[in-house]
Scaffold this motif. Structure first.
Motif, PDB file in Angstrom:
ATOM      1  N   GLY A 195       0.775  -1.230   0.000  1.00  0.00           N
ATOM      2  CA  GLY A 195       0.000   0.000   0.000  1.00  0.00           C
ATOM      3  C   GLY A 195       0.802   1.273   0.000  1.00  0.00           C
ATOM      4  O   GLY A 195       0.231   2.372  -0.060  1.00  0.00           O
ATOM      5  N   VAL A 196       2.145   1.166   0.052  1.00  0.00           N
ATOM      6  CA  VAL A 196       2.965   2.369   0.186  1.00  0.00           C
ATOM      7  C   VAL A 196       4.416   2.031  -0.167  1.00  0.00           C
ATOM      8  O   VAL A 196       4.865   0.900   0.031  1.00  0.00           O
ATOM      9  N   THR A 197       5.120   3.028  -0.706  1.00  0.00           N
ATOM     10  CA  THR A 197       6.548   2.904  -0.948  1.00  0.00           C
ATOM     11  C   THR A 197       7.270   3.978  -0.136  1.00  0.00           C
ATOM     12  O   THR A 197       6.971   5.165  -0.269  1.00  0.00           O
ATOM     13  N   HIS A 198       8.178   3.551   0.715  1.00  0.00           N
ATOM     14  CA  HIS A 198       8.915   4.471   1.575  1.00  0.00           C
ATOM     15  C   HIS A 198      10.233   4.833   0.899  1.00  0.00           C
ATOM     16  O   HIS A 198      11.003   3.953   0.505  1.00  0.00           O
ATOM     17  N   ILE A 199      10.510   6.128   0.784  1.00  0.00           N
ATOM     18  CA  ILE A 199      11.738   6.612   0.169  1.00  0.00           C
ATOM     19  C   ILE A 199      12.425   7.564   1.149  1.00  0.00           C
ATOM     20  O   ILE A 199      11.875   8.603   1.502  1.00  0.00           O
ATOM     21  N   ARG A 200      13.623   7.201   1.559  1.00  0.00           N
ATOM     22  CA  ARG A 200      14.393   8.050   2.470  1.00  0.00           C
ATOM     23  C   ARG A 200      15.408   8.845   1.658  1.00  0.00           C
ATOM     24  O   ARG A 200      16.179   8.281   0.871  1.00  0.00           O
ATOM     25  N   LEU A 201      15.405  10.165   1.854  1.00  0.00           N
ATOM     26  CA  LEU A 201      16.255  11.072   1.096  1.00  0.00           C
ATOM     27  C   LEU A 201      17.141  11.875   2.032  1.00  0.00           C
ATOM     28  O   LEU A 201      16.716  12.274   3.115  1.00  0.00           O
ATOM     29  N   ARG A 202      18.373  12.142   1.578  1.00  0.00           N
ATOM     30  CA  ARG A 202      19.294  12.982   2.320  1.00  0.00           C
ATOM     31  C   ARG A 202      19.530  14.264   1.532  1.00  0.00           C
ATOM     32  O   ARG A 202      19.710  14.241   0.319  1.00  0.00           O
ATOM     33  N   ALA A 203      19.541  15.395   2.235  1.00  0.00           N
ATOM     34  CA  ALA A 203      19.724  16.689   1.604  1.00  0.00           C
ATOM     35  C   ALA A 203      21.136  16.830   1.046  1.00  0.00           C
ATOM     36  O   ALA A 203      22.080  16.198   1.551  1.00  0.00           O
ATOM     37  N   PRO A 204      21.298  17.673   0.018  1.00  0.00           N
ATOM     38  CA  PRO A 204      22.637  17.818  -0.598  1.00  0.00           C
ATOM     39  C   PRO A 204      23.732  18.198   0.383  1.00  0.00           C
ATOM     40  O   PRO A 204      24.852  17.677   0.287  1.00  0.00           O
ATOM     41  N   HIS A 205      23.431  19.062   1.333  1.00  0.00           N
ATOM     42  CA  HIS A 205      24.494  19.515   2.250  1.00  0.00           C
ATOM     43  C   HIS A 205      24.957  18.405   3.184  1.00  0.00           C
ATOM     44  O   HIS A 205      26.091  18.414   3.644  1.00  0.00           O
TER      45      HIS A 205
END
Length: 210
Positions: A195-205
């Protein structure tokens, strides 16, 4: 010092709330579709003072993000729409710093939540939240306008998106008003569930600093 993190459910077309979000419709019309995947999880039920619930990778991910913060920052609009549904024992269990133009005394709730109303802007709210959180992280709860301000200012370190396979077709979009400069985040985790796709993102800095 901890990091500044945010965790948001988002539709395929980029909305985190449906149309006409407010006191009458806290998630916007149809916005509850973005959160149905979380309602049965053990961590979510514990946050609401309920027992039981399912465990597994989805619950582990939510439990990790719930445990990390020592303080919360949110916008006035989110506070207004959520104040009544959250009730006397809100799910934050930590100091909450609300960015607002409306000065008022702090409000103490059950379970460790205290609402502090900050009229000096988001940077001051973040400063106070960092001091309150100590070595723990600061959670940016929303709404969309405040998240956009944090992204533009480079204050957000990690963004965990719960991408739900629905089209909201209106409401509050997450990634509007970010300017014209290209922004490239690093994808560090993808967890796919029915029911969902989890995406973890890190900021450029944060990536350049590692």
């Amino acid at each position: 010092m901890g990091e500044v993190i945010a965790r948001l459910a988002v539709s395929l077309d980029g909305y985190i709330a449906g149309p006409e979000s407010g006191r009458e419709h806290p998630l916007g019309i149809g916005g509850e579709r973005l959160h149905t995947w979380v309602y049965g999880l053990r961590t979510f039920r514990e946050m609401q003072g309920m027992e039981g619930g399912t465990t597994g990778p989805d619950d582990d991910l939510v439990a990790e993000h719930v445990a990390r913060p020592g303080a919360v920052v949110m916008g006035h609009g989110m506070y207004v729409t959520g104040e009544i549904p959250w009730g006397d024992n809100p799910p934050f269990h930590a100091p909450v710093f609300i960015v607002t133009h409306h000065a008022r005394e702090s409000v103490v709730k059950e379970g460790g939540t205290t609402y502090h109303f900050v009229t000096e802007g988001p940077e001051r709210a973040l400063e106070l939240a960092r001091a309150a959180a100590g070595e723990k992280d600061v959670s940016l709860a929303g709404g969309a306008d405040l998240v956009q301000q944090f992204i533009r200012a480079g204050w957000l370190d990690e963004l965990l998106l719960h991408v739900v396979p629905v089209l909201a077709c209106g409401g509050r979009r997450l990634f509007d008003n970010l300017g014209e400069q290209h922004i490239e985040w690093a994808k560090t985790q993808v967890l796919d569930s029915p029911g969902v796709t989890h995406i973890r993102l890190r900021a450029p800095h944060t990536v350049s600093a590692e």
